[in-house]
Design an enzyme around this catalytic site. Structure first.
Site, PDB file in Angstrom:
ATOM      1  N   LYS A 265      74.419 105.997  24.464  1.00  0.00           N
ATOM      2  CA  LYS A 265      75.017 106.062  23.135  1.00  0.00           C
ATOM      3  C   LYS A 265      75.974 107.247  23.062  1.00  0.00           C
ATOM      4  O   LYS A 265      75.609 108.372  23.445  1.00  0.00           O
ATOM      5  CB  LYS A 265      73.912 106.243  22.089  1.00  0.00           C
ATOM      6  CG  LYS A 265      73.995 105.317  20.896  1.00  0.00           C
ATOM      7  CD  LYS A 265      72.823 105.590  19.965  1.00  0.00           C
ATOM      8  CE  LYS A 265      72.823 104.673  18.787  1.00  0.00           C
ATOM      9  NZ  LYS A 265      71.726 104.987  17.840  1.00  0.00           N
TER      10      LYS A 265
HETATM   11  O1  G3P Z   1      70.155 105.080  14.839  1.00  0.00           O
HETATM   12  C1  G3P Z   1      71.349 104.695  14.243  1.00  0.00           C
HETATM   13  C2  G3P Z   1      71.193 104.364  12.788  1.00  0.00           C
HETATM   14  O2  G3P Z   1      70.452 103.176  12.655  1.00  0.00           O
HETATM   15  C3  G3P Z   1      70.529 105.459  11.992  1.00  0.00           C
HETATM   16  O3  G3P Z   1      70.699 105.143  10.663  1.00  0.00           O
HETATM   17  O4  G3P Z   1      71.183 106.055   8.394  1.00  0.00           O
HETATM   18  O5  G3P Z   1      68.844 105.391   9.019  1.00  0.00           O
HETATM   19  O6  G3P Z   1      69.847 107.448  10.035  1.00  0.00           O
HETATM   20  P1  G3P Z   1      70.095 106.055   9.474  1.00  0.00           P
END
Ligand code: G3P
Length: 218
Positions: A83
């Site tokens: 990533k």
């Molecule tokens: O891991 C990537 C993404 O899914 C994280 O999203 O906004 O829940 O931190 P969030």
């Protein structure tokens, strides 16, 4: 649609995997920090459990260090997807790794233009963050629609849209309606898809009525 779990929790990963509902895993530095575990051994353990892509994110932001980190992460297992952030340096690493056959997941995508660059850099996955856009009153799902529409115009683009930052089942359903390839979300959101009160009510009635027959199938 492929379901990835956005977690490093081994128990949650195993449960979804056993249920046949897990096609991959995504992690990020915040998820790793929350786990309290050493990064490399944790990714190794997840890769041993999950056959599908396991996203492991570089920690640096400069090209040279990200390039070295990406090569080290890619060497952990064949199903590691490295990533990288959607920056000029991140996309340079994406091109470098994807040219060598490594899966790259380009993350922190918030615009169609960014997604266009990631596809040109050979990303295996683009991760648009729908929830974080919703959080600031922008329509995260419209970004998914825009990216899918752009990608459909170019046969040379092999990048899969990996809907990320998912907050609820509606994000999953609406993304599926649009034909998004992958959704990554907290395991709890995947489990929410199972639930409906009429299913529970109907099953209880079937069980009750079956008892009245006094019969057994076995
Ligand atoms: O891991 C990537 C993404 O899914 C994280 O999203 O906004 O829940 O931190 P969030």
């Amino acid at each position: 649609m492929k379901f990835f779990a956005d977690t490093s929790d081994i128990d949650d990963i195993k449960k979804l995997n056993e249920a046949g509902m897990l096609d991959g895993v995504t992690t990020n530095p915040s998820i790793i920090a929350k786990s309290g575990r050493d990064f490399i051994p944790l990714i190794e353990e997840i890769c041993d459990i999950v056959e599908g892509p396991v996203s492991a994110e570089v920690a640096s932001t400069d090209y040279e260090t990200m390039s070295k980190e990406g090569a080290k992460l890619a060497a952990i297992a064949d199903n590691v997807a490295v990533k990288v952030p959607l920056t000029p340096a991140g996309l340079r690493v994406c091109k470098e790794l994807s040219d060598k056959g490594t899966m790259v997941n380009v993350t922190l995508c918030f615009s169609p233009g960014q997604a266009l660059l990631a596809a040109k850099a050979g990303a295996a996955f683009i991760s648009p963050f729908v929830g974080r856009l919703d959080d600031i009153c922008q329509d995260g799902l419209s970004l998914i629609a825009d990216i899918l529409r752009i990608y459909e115009n170019y046969e040379s683009f092999d990048t899969e849209v990996l809907v990320a930052s998912v907050r609820n089942p509606i994000h999953i359903i609406e993304s599926a309606k649009m034909g998004a390839h992958v959704v990554t979300c907290p395991p709890s959101v995947i489990h929410q898809l199972y639930s409906h009160p009429l299913t529970d009510k109907g099953l209880a009635a079937f069980v009750e009525d079956w008892k009245k027959t006094g019969q057994s199938i076995l």
